[in-house]
Design a protein around this motif. Structure first.
Motif, PDB file in Angstrom:
ATOM      1  N   VAL A 251       0.842  -1.191   0.000  1.00 57.53           N
ATOM      2  CA  VAL A 251       0.000   0.000   0.000  1.00 57.53           C
ATOM      3  C   VAL A 251       0.880   1.244   0.000  1.00 57.53           C
ATOM      4  CG1 VAL A 251      -1.715   1.319   1.292  1.00 57.53           C
ATOM      5  CG2 VAL A 251      -1.878  -1.173   1.181  1.00 57.53           C
ATOM      6  N   GLN A 252       0.563   2.169  -0.877  1.00 57.30           N
ATOM      7  CA  GLN A 252       1.275   3.450  -0.889  1.00 57.30           C
ATOM      8  C   GLN A 252       0.361   4.526  -0.323  1.00 57.30           C
ATOM      9  OE1 GLN A 252       2.572   3.932  -4.995  1.00 57.30           O
ATOM     10  NE2 GLN A 252       4.623   3.298  -4.399  1.00 57.30           N
ATOM     11  N   LEU A 253       0.969   5.398   0.474  1.00 58.63           N
ATOM     12  CA  LEU A 253       0.222   6.477   1.101  1.00 58.63           C
ATOM     13  C   LEU A 253       0.655   7.799   0.495  1.00 58.63           C
ATOM     14  CD1 LEU A 253       0.494   5.343   4.831  1.00 58.63           C
ATOM     15  CD2 LEU A 253      -1.327   4.832   3.191  1.00 58.63           C
ATOM     16  N   GLN A 254      -0.313   8.625   0.128  1.00 61.22           N
ATOM     17  CA  GLN A 254      -0.039   9.923  -0.483  1.00 61.22           C
ATOM     18  C   GLN A 254      -0.641  11.003   0.397  1.00 61.22           C
ATOM     19  OE1 GLN A 254       1.715  10.439  -3.419  1.00 61.22           O
ATOM     20  NE2 GLN A 254       1.561  12.639  -3.025  1.00 61.22           N
ATOM     21  N   ALA A 255       0.220  11.757   1.065  1.00 62.38           N
ATOM     22  CA  ALA A 255      -0.246  12.833   1.943  1.00 62.38           C
ATOM     23  C   ALA A 255      -0.276  14.153   1.186  1.00 62.38           C
ATOM     24  CB  ALA A 255       0.660  12.941   3.156  1.00 62.38           C
ATOM     25  N   SER A 256      -1.228  14.985   1.539  1.00 59.62           N
ATOM     26  CA  SER A 256      -1.350  16.297   0.906  1.00 59.62           C
ATOM     27  C   SER A 256      -2.086  17.241   1.842  1.00 59.62           C
ATOM     28  CB  SER A 256      -2.098  16.183  -0.426  1.00 59.62           C
ATOM     29  OG  SER A 256      -3.402  15.681  -0.223  1.00 59.62           O
ATOM     30  N   GLY A 257      -2.101  18.520   1.467  1.00 58.44           N
ATOM     31  CA  GLY A 257      -2.887  19.487   2.216  1.00 58.44           C
ATOM     32  C   GLY A 257      -2.089  20.451   3.066  1.00 58.44           C
ATOM     33  N   GLY A 258      -0.791  20.263   3.133  1.00 61.49           N
ATOM     34  CA  GLY A 258       0.025  21.173   3.924  1.00 61.49           C
ATOM     35  C   GLY A 258       0.107  22.550   3.279  1.00 61.49           C
ATOM     36  N   GLY A 259       0.696  23.476   4.010  1.00 62.19           N
ATOM     37  CA  GLY A 259       0.836  24.822   3.482  1.00 62.19           C
ATOM     38  C   GLY A 259       1.278  25.783   4.553  1.00 62.19           C
ATOM     39  N   LEU A 260       1.198  27.069   4.208  1.00 68.97           N
ATOM     40  CA  LEU A 260       1.570  28.145   5.121  1.00 68.97           C
ATOM     41  C   LEU A 260       0.289  28.812   5.612  1.00 68.97           C
ATOM     42  CD1 LEU A 260       3.618  30.139   6.380  1.00 68.97           C
ATOM     43  CD2 LEU A 260       3.544  31.406   4.213  1.00 68.97           C
ATOM     44  N   VAL A 261       0.181  28.962   6.920  1.00 69.10           N
ATOM     45  CA  VAL A 261      -1.016  29.554   7.502  1.00 69.10           C
ATOM     46  C   VAL A 261      -0.609  30.401   8.701  1.00 69.10           C
ATOM     47  CG1 VAL A 261      -1.470  27.560   8.997  1.00 69.10           C
ATOM     48  CG2 VAL A 261      -3.372  29.022   8.286  1.00 69.10           C
ATOM     49  N   GLN A 262      -1.382  31.410   8.986  1.00 70.75           N
ATOM     50  CA  GLN A 262      -1.112  32.235  10.169  1.00 70.75           C
ATOM     51  C   GLN A 262      -1.622  31.544  11.424  1.00 70.75           C
ATOM     52  OE1 GLN A 262      -2.889  36.095   9.334  1.00 70.75           O
ATOM     53  NE2 GLN A 262      -0.904  36.872   8.636  1.00 70.75           N
ATOM     54  N   ALA A 263      -1.034  31.877  12.531  1.00 75.37           N
ATOM     55  CA  ALA A 263      -1.475  31.335  13.822  1.00 75.37           C
ATOM     56  C   ALA A 263      -2.969  31.596  13.997  1.00 75.37           C
ATOM     57  CB  ALA A 263      -0.686  31.970  14.958  1.00 75.37           C
ATOM     58  N   GLY A 264      -3.650  30.562  14.477  1.00 71.03           N
ATOM     59  CA  GLY A 264      -5.100  30.645  14.625  1.00 71.03           C
ATOM     60  C   GLY A 264      -5.857  30.118  13.433  1.00 71.03           C
ATOM     61  N   GLY A 265      -5.157  29.879  12.342  1.00 75.56           N
ATOM     62  CA  GLY A 265      -5.787  29.393  11.126  1.00 75.56           C
ATOM     63  C   GLY A 265      -5.987  27.892  11.129  1.00 75.56           C
ATOM     64  N   SER A 266      -6.462  27.383   9.997  1.00 75.91           N
ATOM     65  CA  SER A 266      -6.786  25.962   9.867  1.00 75.91           C
ATOM     66  C   SER A 266      -6.207  25.377   8.586  1.00 75.91           C
ATOM     67  CB  SER A 266      -8.311  25.762   9.841  1.00 75.91           C
ATOM     68  OG  SER A 266      -8.910  26.196  11.033  1.00 75.91           O
ATOM     69  N   LEU A 267      -5.938  24.102   8.651  1.00 71.47           N
ATOM     70  CA  LEU A 267      -5.556  23.312   7.478  1.00 71.47           C
ATOM     71  C   LEU A 267      -6.168  21.933   7.626  1.00 71.47           C
ATOM     72  CD1 LEU A 267      -1.728  24.060   6.996  1.00 71.47           C
ATOM     73  CD2 LEU A 267      -3.569  24.711   5.429  1.00 71.47           C
ATOM     74  N   LYS A 268      -6.393  21.288   6.491  1.00 71.47           N
ATOM     75  CA  LYS A 268      -6.881  19.908   6.518  1.00 71.47           C
ATOM     76  C   LYS A 268      -5.951  19.044   5.689  1.00 71.47           C
ATOM     77  CE  LYS A 268     -11.020  17.084   5.950  1.00 71.47           C
ATOM     78  NZ  LYS A 268     -12.479  17.096   5.639  1.00 71.47           N
ATOM     79  N   LEU A 269      -5.323  18.087   6.347  1.00 67.33           N
ATOM     80  CA  LEU A 269      -4.428  17.161   5.667  1.00 67.33           C
ATOM     81  C   LEU A 269      -5.204  15.929   5.224  1.00 67.33           C
ATOM     82  CD1 LEU A 269      -1.323  17.251   8.046  1.00 67.33           C
ATOM     83  CD2 LEU A 269      -1.937  18.817   6.194  1.00 67.33           C
ATOM     84  N   SER A 270      -4.790  15.385   4.101  1.00 80.11           N
ATOM     85  CA  SER A 270      -5.383  14.154   3.582  1.00 80.11           C
ATOM     86  C   SER A 270      -4.290  13.123   3.367  1.00 80.11           C
ATOM     87  CB  SER A 270      -6.089  14.415   2.253  1.00 80.11           C
ATOM     88  OG  SER A 270      -7.113  15.367   2.384  1.00 80.11           O
ATOM     89  N   CYS A 271      -4.659  11.872   3.494  1.00 78.10           N
ATOM     90  CA  CYS A 271      -3.735  10.772   3.224  1.00 78.10           C
ATOM     91  C   CYS A 271      -4.519   9.691   2.497  1.00 78.10           C
ATOM     92  CB  CYS A 271      -3.144  10.244   4.519  1.00 78.10           C
ATOM     93  SG  CYS A 271      -2.076   8.795   4.301  1.00 78.10           S
ATOM     94  N   ALA A 272      -4.238   9.553   1.213  1.00 76.34           N
ATOM     95  CA  ALA A 272      -4.941   8.584   0.387  1.00 76.34           C
ATOM     96  C   ALA A 272      -4.119   7.313   0.264  1.00 76.34           C
ATOM     97  CB  ALA A 272      -5.209   9.165  -0.992  1.00 76.34           C
ATOM     98  N   ALA A 273      -4.757   6.189   0.501  1.00 79.00           N
ATOM     99  CA  ALA A 273      -4.083   4.890   0.393  1.00 79.00           C
ATOM    100  C   ALA A 273      -4.441   4.235  -0.933  1.00 79.00           C
ATOM    101  CB  ALA A 273      -4.500   3.999   1.542  1.00 79.00           C
ATOM    102  N   SER A 274      -3.414   3.790  -1.637  1.00 83.50           N
ATOM    103  CA  SER A 274      -3.638   3.066  -2.881  1.00 83.50           C
ATOM    104  C   SER A 274      -3.661   1.590  -2.551  1.00 83.50           C
ATOM    105  CB  SER A 274      -2.530   3.372  -3.887  1.00 83.50           C
ATOM    106  OG  SER A 274      -1.285   2.982  -3.370  1.00 83.50           O
ATOM    107  N   GLY A 275      -4.817   1.002  -2.564  1.00 84.88           N
ATOM    108  CA  GLY A 275      -4.927  -0.393  -2.202  1.00 84.88           C
ATOM    109  C   GLY A 275      -5.521  -0.541  -0.814  1.00 84.88           C
ATOM    110  N   ARG A 276      -5.877  -1.753  -0.491  1.00 83.46           N
ATOM    111  CA  ARG A 276      -6.530  -2.008   0.794  1.00 83.46           C
ATOM    112  C   ARG A 276      -5.467  -2.227   1.864  1.00 83.46           C
ATOM    113  NH1 ARG A 276     -11.448  -3.911   2.792  1.00 83.46           N
ATOM    114  NH2 ARG A 276     -11.260  -5.174   4.673  1.00 83.46           N
ATOM    115  N   THR A 277      -5.582  -1.457   2.916  1.00 88.12           N
ATOM    116  CA  THR A 277      -4.636  -1.630   4.006  1.00 88.12           C
ATOM    117  C   THR A 277      -5.087  -2.755   4.926  1.00 88.12           C
ATOM    118  OG1 THR A 277      -3.633  -0.582   5.931  1.00 88.12           O
ATOM    119  CG2 THR A 277      -5.819   0.164   5.322  1.00 88.12           C
ATOM    120  N   SER A 278      -4.116  -3.513   5.415  1.00 86.16           N
ATOM    121  CA  SER A 278      -4.424  -4.582   6.361  1.00 86.16           C
ATOM    122  C   SER A 278      -4.090  -4.168   7.786  1.00 86.16           C
ATOM    123  CB  SER A 278      -3.645  -5.844   5.994  1.00 86.16           C
ATOM    124  OG  SER A 278      -2.262  -5.584   6.012  1.00 86.16           O
ATOM    125  N   SER A 279      -3.584  -2.954   7.938  1.00 86.02           N
ATOM    126  CA  SER A 279      -3.221  -2.479   9.264  1.00 86.02           C
ATOM    127  C   SER A 279      -4.469  -2.134  10.062  1.00 86.02           C
ATOM    128  CB  SER A 279      -2.320  -1.249   9.157  1.00 86.02           C
ATOM    129  OG  SER A 279      -1.145  -1.555   8.454  1.00 86.02           O
TER     130      SER A 279
END
Length: 120
Positions: A1-29
């Motif tokens: 299984v490969q994991l692809q993370a995304s969603g990072g960036g630059l934000v000011q204190a107090g702000g928000s971000l949403k990270l995603s991690c997409a798995a290619s294939g079925r994880t058995s973990s």
């Protein structure tokens, strides 16, 4: 299984971000987790979620600010980060975890990391 993370960036204190991690294939973990590594510091566990959507854990410093979730249909986990602080600045990694608490020595696979920078 490969994991692809995304969603990072630059934000000011107090702000928000949403990270995603997409798995290619079925994880058995049993668990999926997020870690982070800040400049000059050791890698740190941040949050985990169980295969069924339960068994959610957070480190104390993010409780009440971060929310981990998963979308089974999209085979993706998320980390919603609110009220961000400069000390949250780090490279964030998602991981397939074999154990409760995501022992990093028993991680099946790691995502490539996504940079989160919080300015003061």
């Amino acid at each position: 299984v490969q994991l692809q993370a995304s969603g990072g960036g630059l934000v000011q204190a107090g702000g928000s971000l949403k990270l995603s991690c997409a798995a290619s294939g079925r994880t058995s973990s049993l668990f999926m987790g997020w870690f982070r590594r800040a400049p000059g510091k050791e890698r740190e566990f941040v949050a985990q979620i169980g295969w069924g959507g339960g068994n959610i854990l957070y480190i104390d410093s993010v409780k009440g600010r971060f929310t981990i979730d998963r979308d089974f249909a999209r085979n993706t986990i998320y980390l919603q980060m609110n009220s961000l602080k400069p000390e949250d600045t780090a490279v964030y990694y998602c991981a397939e975890c074999r154990t409760y608490g995501c022992d990093p020595s028993r991680v099946d696979s790691w995502g490539q990391g996504t940079q989160v920078t919080v300015s003061s």
